[in-house]
Scaffold this motif. Structure first.
Motif, PDB file in Angstrom:
ATOM      1  N   PRO A 108      23.979 -36.274  31.182  1.00 17.30           N
ATOM      2  CA  PRO A 108      24.680 -36.962  30.099  1.00 17.30           C
ATOM      3  C   PRO A 108      25.948 -37.689  30.546  1.00 17.30           C
ATOM      4  CG  PRO A 108      24.020 -34.777  29.402  1.00 17.30           C
ATOM      5  CD  PRO A 108      23.744 -34.866  30.878  1.00 17.30           C
ATOM      6  N   ASP A 109      26.568 -37.223  31.623  1.00 18.54           N
ATOM      7  CA  ASP A 109      27.807 -37.867  32.077  1.00 18.54           C
ATOM      8  C   ASP A 109      27.547 -39.028  33.041  1.00 18.54           C
ATOM      9  OD1 ASP A 109      27.012 -36.471  34.303  1.00 18.54           O
ATOM     10  OD2 ASP A 109      28.823 -35.264  34.468  1.00 18.54           O
ATOM     11  N   GLY A 110      26.268 -39.436  33.165  1.00 21.58           N
ATOM     12  CA  GLY A 110      25.950 -40.609  33.982  1.00 21.58           C
ATOM     13  C   GLY A 110      25.593 -40.303  35.425  1.00 21.58           C
ATOM     14  N   GLU A 111      25.667 -39.052  35.826  1.00 18.30           N
ATOM     15  CA  GLU A 111      25.284 -38.680  37.186  1.00 18.30           C
ATOM     16  C   GLU A 111      23.761 -38.700  37.319  1.00 18.30           C
ATOM     17  OE1 GLU A 111      27.417 -37.930  39.789  1.00 18.30           O
ATOM     18  OE2 GLU A 111      28.955 -38.650  38.403  1.00 18.30           O
ATOM     19  N   LYS A 112      23.304 -38.832  38.547  1.00 17.51           N
ATOM     20  CA  LYS A 112      21.868 -38.869  38.824  1.00 17.51           C
ATOM     21  C   LYS A 112      21.593 -38.006  40.050  1.00 17.51           C
ATOM     22  CE  LYS A 112      19.503 -42.526  40.677  1.00 17.51           C
ATOM     23  NZ  LYS A 112      18.956 -43.885  40.742  1.00 17.51           N
ATOM     24  N   ALA A 113      20.608 -37.126  39.924  1.00 21.14           N
ATOM     25  CA  ALA A 113      20.177 -36.305  41.054  1.00 21.14           C
ATOM     26  C   ALA A 113      18.704 -36.601  41.314  1.00 21.14           C
ATOM     27  CB  ALA A 113      20.370 -34.831  40.735  1.00 21.14           C
ATOM     28  N   GLU A 114      18.356 -36.816  42.580  1.00 22.39           N
ATOM     29  CA  GLU A 114      16.988 -37.169  42.928  1.00 22.39           C
ATOM     30  C   GLU A 114      16.442 -36.199  43.965  1.00 22.39           C
ATOM     31  OE1 GLU A 114      14.793 -40.949  44.973  1.00 22.39           O
ATOM     32  OE2 GLU A 114      16.316 -41.370  43.452  1.00 22.39           O
ATOM     33  N   ASP A 115      15.182 -35.818  43.786  1.00 19.93           N
ATOM     34  CA  ASP A 115      14.494 -34.939  44.733  1.00 19.93           C
ATOM     35  C   ASP A 115      13.158 -35.579  45.087  1.00 19.93           C
ATOM     36  OD1 ASP A 115      13.270 -32.936  46.183  1.00 19.93           O
ATOM     37  OD2 ASP A 115      13.174 -31.500  44.537  1.00 19.93           O
ATOM     38  N   SER A 116      12.964 -35.850  46.353  1.00 20.20           N
ATOM     39  CA  SER A 116      11.682 -36.402  46.805  1.00 20.20           C
ATOM     40  C   SER A 116      11.070 -35.514  47.894  1.00 20.20           C
ATOM     41  CB  SER A 116      11.861 -37.837  47.300  1.00 20.20           C
ATOM     42  OG  SER A 116      12.830 -37.884  48.319  1.00 20.20           O
ATOM     43  N   SER A 117      11.389 -34.220  47.824  1.00 21.88           N
ATOM     44  CA  SER A 117      10.929 -33.272  48.839  1.00 21.88           C
ATOM     45  C   SER A 117       9.460 -32.909  48.697  1.00 21.88           C
ATOM     46  CB  SER A 117      11.769 -31.997  48.777  1.00 21.88           C
ATOM     47  OG  SER A 117      11.525 -31.321  47.542  1.00 21.88           O
ATOM     48  N   GLY A 118       8.860 -33.117  47.527  1.00 20.99           N
ATOM     49  CA  GLY A 118       7.465 -32.739  47.324  1.00 20.99           C
ATOM     50  C   GLY A 118       7.269 -31.247  47.161  1.00 20.99           C
ATOM     51  N   ARG A 119       8.330 -30.521  46.839  1.00 21.42           N
ATOM     52  CA  ARG A 119       8.251 -29.060  46.755  1.00 21.42           C
ATOM     53  C   ARG A 119       7.755 -28.546  45.410  1.00 21.42           C
ATOM     54  NH1 ARG A 119      13.383 -26.711  44.788  1.00 21.42           N
ATOM     55  NH2 ARG A 119      14.566 -28.447  43.941  1.00 21.42           N
ATOM     56  N   CYS A 120       7.545 -29.460  44.436  1.00 21.56           N
ATOM     57  CA  CYS A 120       7.091 -29.048  43.109  1.00 21.56           C
ATOM     58  C   CYS A 120       5.693 -29.584  42.822  1.00 21.56           C
ATOM     59  CB  CYS A 120       8.050 -29.555  42.028  1.00 21.56           C
ATOM     60  SG  CYS A 120       9.705 -28.839  42.141  1.00 21.56           S
ATOM     61  N   SER A 121       4.905 -28.777  42.118  1.00 15.89           N
ATOM     62  CA  SER A 121       3.566 -29.201  41.732  1.00 15.89           C
ATOM     63  C   SER A 121       3.279 -28.778  40.298  1.00 15.89           C
ATOM     64  CB  SER A 121       2.517 -28.609  42.672  1.00 15.89           C
ATOM     65  OG  SER A 121       2.523 -27.200  42.580  1.00 15.89           O
ATOM     66  N   LEU A 122       2.338 -29.477  39.681  1.00 12.70           N
ATOM     67  CA  LEU A 122       1.886 -29.173  38.322  1.00 12.70           C
ATOM     68  C   LEU A 122       0.384 -28.964  38.353  1.00 12.70           C
ATOM     69  CD1 LEU A 122       3.677 -32.028  36.341  1.00 12.70           C
ATOM     70  CD2 LEU A 122       4.384 -29.641  36.477  1.00 12.70           C
ATOM     71  N   GLN A 123      -0.088 -28.036  37.534  1.00 10.39           N
ATOM     72  CA  GLN A 123      -1.524 -27.875  37.345  1.00 10.39           C
ATOM     73  C   GLN A 123      -1.794 -27.903  35.848  1.00 10.39           C
ATOM     74  OE1 GLN A 123      -3.485 -24.461  39.063  1.00 10.39           O
ATOM     75  NE2 GLN A 123      -5.494 -25.227  38.483  1.00 10.39           N
ATOM     76  N   PHE A 124      -2.408 -29.011  35.385  1.00 13.57           N
ATOM     77  CA  PHE A 124      -2.744 -29.176  33.972  1.00 13.57           C
ATOM     78  C   PHE A 124      -4.106 -28.572  33.692  1.00 13.57           C
ATOM     79  CE2 PHE A 124       0.557 -32.352  34.090  1.00 13.57           C
ATOM     80  CZ  PHE A 124       1.050 -32.398  32.786  1.00 13.57           C
ATOM     81  N   LYS A 125      -4.153 -27.763  32.638  1.00  7.41           N
ATOM     82  CA  LYS A 125      -5.409 -27.216  32.111  1.00  7.41           C
ATOM     83  C   LYS A 125      -5.542 -27.762  30.692  1.00  7.41           C
ATOM     84  CE  LYS A 125      -4.444 -23.272  34.996  1.00  7.41           C
ATOM     85  NZ  LYS A 125      -3.771 -21.995  35.025  1.00  7.41           N
ATOM     86  N   ASP A 126      -6.511 -27.272  29.914  1.00  8.26           N
ATOM     87  CA  ASP A 126      -6.748 -27.820  28.580  1.00  8.26           C
ATOM     88  C   ASP A 126      -5.528 -27.796  27.666  1.00  8.26           C
ATOM     89  OD1 ASP A 126      -9.346 -28.597  29.026  1.00  8.26           O
ATOM     90  OD2 ASP A 126     -10.203 -26.720  28.311  1.00  8.26           O
ATOM     91  N   ASP A 127      -4.822 -26.667  27.586  1.00 10.58           N
ATOM     92  CA  ASP A 127      -3.703 -26.579  26.639  1.00 10.58           C
ATOM     93  C   ASP A 127      -2.430 -26.019  27.268  1.00 10.58           C
ATOM     94  OD1 ASP A 127      -4.491 -23.972  26.994  1.00 10.58           O
ATOM     95  OD2 ASP A 127      -4.585 -23.476  24.863  1.00 10.58           O
ATOM     96  N   GLN A 128      -2.414 -25.913  28.574  1.00  9.72           N
ATOM     97  CA  GLN A 128      -1.202 -25.456  29.258  1.00  9.72           C
ATOM     98  C   GLN A 128      -1.125 -26.088  30.637  1.00  9.72           C
ATOM     99  OE1 GLN A 128      -1.722 -21.146  29.647  1.00  9.72           O
ATOM    100  NE2 GLN A 128      -1.789 -21.375  31.853  1.00  9.72           N
ATOM    101  N   PHE A 129       0.089 -26.096  31.177  1.00 12.03           N
ATOM    102  CA  PHE A 129       0.230 -26.482  32.574  1.00 12.03           C
ATOM    103  C   PHE A 129       1.271 -25.588  33.219  1.00 12.03           C
ATOM    104  CE2 PHE A 129       3.161 -29.463  30.497  1.00 12.03           C
ATOM    105  CZ  PHE A 129       4.290 -29.446  31.294  1.00 12.03           C
ATOM    106  N   ASP A 130       1.096 -25.395  34.508  1.00 11.83           N
ATOM    107  CA  ASP A 130       1.995 -24.569  35.299  1.00 11.83           C
ATOM    108  C   ASP A 130       2.772 -25.466  36.239  1.00 11.83           C
ATOM    109  OD1 ASP A 130       1.016 -22.096  34.231  1.00 11.83           O
ATOM    110  OD2 ASP A 130      -0.752 -22.332  35.495  1.00 11.83           O
TER     111      ASP A 130
END
Length: 147
Positions: A42-64
């Protein structure tokens, strides 16, 4: 047109958006590796992560969401549903990291381009000051094989 037929059509017309909202987008299903995550505070700062350390797994009604951190692995499970075309609402169901956020819901606009997924948080519909306090998050992810 007979009144019973009119009432059936009216019921279908009112129920169609709910049926659409409950159906998952099959293009989202599967696993995604985050290639870039950008947090706008909210104060205009920006943080960026391009490490590839996060993943998502989408299923029918949930994702991890699974992120490797310096102190281990953070896992968060969300219940989600597509609420409008190209927008899903995600409610945090459990988290090993942000337990105070369990039960909170955010909406995400998403765009699929082949094996690329882009998401942007949708600001909450609330008073201006509260909406301004919510950070905006943009992600880019690439489809990967599920473990």
């Amino acid at each position: 047109m007979p009144s019973y037929l009119r009432s059936v059509l009216w019921t279908l017309a009112l129920g169609a958006p709910a049926i659409h909202a409950a159906a998952p987008d099959p293009a989202l299903l599967g696993c995604w590796r985050a290639t870039k995550i950008v947090l706008h505070t909210p104060d205009g700062e920006k943080a960026e992560d391009s490490s590839g350390r996060c993943s998502l797994q989408f299923k029918d009604d949930q994702f991890d969401s699974v992120c490797k951190t310096t102190s281990g692995v953070s896992t968060t499970t969300y219940r989600y549903q597509v609420v409008r075309p190209q927008v899903y609402a995600a409610t945090m169901a459990s988290s090993s990291f942000r337990t105070e956020m369990v039960g909170s819901t955010r909406e995400y606009e998403y765009r699929l381009d082949g094996d690329r997924l882009r998401t942007v948080t949708v600001p909450p519909a609330m008073a201006f000051s509260a909406a301004a306090a919510a950070p905006r998050v943009e992600t880019e992810a690439a489809r990967v094989a599920c473990p």
